[in-house]
Design an enzyme around this catalytic site. Structure first.
Site, PDB file in Angstrom:
ATOM      1  N   SER A  97       0.808  -1.222   0.000  1.00  0.00           N
ATOM      2  CA  SER A  97       0.000   0.000   0.000  1.00  0.00           C
ATOM      3  C   SER A  97       0.842   1.274   0.000  1.00  0.00           C
ATOM      4  CB  SER A  97      -0.938   0.035   1.209  1.00  0.00           C
ATOM      5  OG  SER A  97      -1.947  -0.923   1.075  1.00  0.00           O
ATOM      6  N   HIS A 287      -6.819  -9.768   3.590  1.00  0.00           N
ATOM      7  CA  HIS A 287      -5.698 -10.506   4.203  1.00  0.00           C
ATOM      8  C   HIS A 287      -6.215 -11.651   5.075  1.00  0.00           C
ATOM      9  CE1 HIS A 287      -2.164  -8.185   3.030  1.00  0.00           C
ATOM     10  NE2 HIS A 287      -2.824  -7.056   3.276  1.00  0.00           N
TER      11      HIS A 287
HETATM   12 ZN   LIG Z   1      -3.457  -1.143   0.079  1.00  0.00          ZN
END
Ligand SMILES: [Zn+2]
Length: 455
Positions: A97, A287
């Site tokens: 990210s 996740h």
């Molecule tokens: Zn991300």
């Protein structure tokens, strides 16, 4: 059923209004960019005054499709689909990210884990900073800590995304007018249980910030005058905010409330504003391979997008761009060889897999009780045994629920697939085609007629 809705929308000029209702929009009031498929060069481009950049972290077409079935109709973004963007980073075909965000904020690719620096360690200017330079007010909103990778890349420059205490200092020094999210720990000193050297909240107050910590205080803070140097800092949890599924048991604001309040404050600036809103936890759901968390946080994100588009509709000079930064979990629509998907079944699930795993006793003898307490499903002996014997009970619970909902997963990490870009407002057609993640802030800068350059 989706098709029918869009035909109605095209045929009668209906648009999706507040609260999801269809409202009539007279053709005469339609801005000229509202026409479908209008070519880029069809006349002088209007200057965009405000940009609202909405980032659903980890969200891709797989999430979009499952969410549409979960909801039972098109999501608010569906009719605004423009193109796809590539997400690879400087050192990996699968981005994290921080690198994805740096590219989406500054137009420069960097290495995974890096915040606001190019691969050689030079600071890169972000679209938020370029907007500030033009006198616009700026805001960042997230459901993670406000110092987490995605918000961080817009207003700080550090080698590692993990250095959230340094990120907090830089974000304050960067004078972002509105910051709303979690992460109080990174603003209070170690002597008070935090991870900061000094009390940044006290420092912020001296610099014109009003500090709020609950939904109620946020709603009461309705007299922030950005033109007069007043700013708003809302830190609603020590760490990240709770998943949307838990929100009613907390005093935290929803993402849509934070978005609405930010717009209220920022829109007073006569030079316009730049606001980034992140649906941070869609990625965490990915996740964890947790379809419930994924759908419910996507729903919360959609409500925030509705607020943004509602404002943009009224304002006319506001560009809303919606794009995930990468995909997480390798979600599939349908699983285990079955030609069907039933994500709507997770509507009746009342806790994340992680929360259910927390409720298990040491020998996991209460698996059936806990899972049946929070889901509409009946576990077989075999299901119970699988969860009892699993190395990671949270993942086992989430895979059990995913199997029931026919939502599949191929990874517990990010994947490198291209991501849809949705846009609404003037110059939204500039986002069509196959783009690179670095193109997004450049197109925004061009739309606002501001310079975005390496520092
Ligand atoms: Zn991300």
């Amino acid at each position: 059923m989706f098709k029918k809705l869009s035909i109605i929308a095209l045929g009668t000029g209906l648009i999706l209004g507040a609260g999801g209702g269809w409202v009539q929009q007279a053709d005469a009031q339609k801005p000229d960019w509202a026409g479908k498929g209008k070519p880029d060069h069809a006349g002088p481009k209007e200057k965009v005054e405000n940009v609202i950049y909405m980032i659903p972290d980890g969200f891709n077409a797989d999430y979009a499709t499952n969410y549409r079935w979960y909801k039972g109709e098109d999501a608010v973004w569906d009719e605004h689909l423009k193109g796809l963007h590539k997400t690879y980073s400087e050192d990996s075909r699968v981005t994290d990210s921080a690198a994805a965000g740096t590219a989406m904020a500054s137009g420069v690719k960097t290495t995974n884990g890096t915040v606001g620096l190019d691969e050689e360690g030079n600071e890169v200017e972000t679209i938020l900073e370029a907007s500030e330079d033009q006198g616009k007010s700026t805001g960042l909103v997230a459901t993670s800590t406000i110092t987490h990778a995605t918000p961080a890349v817009f207003a700080s420059h550090v080698e590692s995304r993990d250095n959230e205490a340094e990120i907090a200092k830089q974000m304050l020094a960067n004078d972002v007018d509105v910051m709303l999210g979690g992460g109080k720990d990174f603003f209070v000193p170690e002597s008070e249980g935090g991870e900061q050297e000094e009390n940044l909240i006290e420092q912020a107050k001296e610099e014109g910030y009003t500090s709020v910590e609950t939904q109620e205080e946020l709603m009461d803070a309705d007299d922030i005058d950005v033109e007069d140097g007043e700013k708003l800092l809302g830190l609603f949890a020590d760490g990240p905010l709770n998943p949307e599924i838990d929100r009613e048991s907390t005093e935290q604001p929803s993402l849509s409330d934070m978005t609405e309040r930010s717009i209220d404050v920022l829109e007073q600036d006569k030079d316009g504003f730049f606001l980034m809103v992140e649906g941070s936890q869609i990625d965490w759901a990915g996740h964890d391979n947790d379809p419930t968390w994924a759908m419910k946080d996507t729903e919360a994100f959609e409500q925030a997008v509705e607020k943004a588009i509602e404002f943009a509709e009224e304002d006319g000079n506001t560009l809303v761009v919606i794009a995930g930064d990468h995909e997480t979990g390798g979600m599939t629509v349908g699983s285990n060889g079955v030609y069907d998907t039933k994500p709507e079944l997770v509507k009746d699930v009342t806790a994340t897999g992680a929360a259910m795993a927390e409720e298990l006793n040491e020998d996991r003898s209460n698996v059936e009780e806990v899972v049946e307490d929070h889901t509409p499903f009946d576990l077989t002996e075999e299901d119970v045994q699988t969860i009892q014997e699993a190395e990671d009970p949270k993942m086992a619970i989430n895979h059990y629920i995913s199997d029931e909902a026919l939502v599949g997963w191929t990874s517990s990490a990010h994947t490198g697939v291209d991501i849809p870009v949705y846009a609404y407002g003037p110059q939204s057609d500039s986002f069509s085609g196959l783009l690179d993640n670095t193109d997004l802030p450049k197109i925004m800068a061009e739309a606002m007629k501001i310079d975005l350059a390496d520092k």
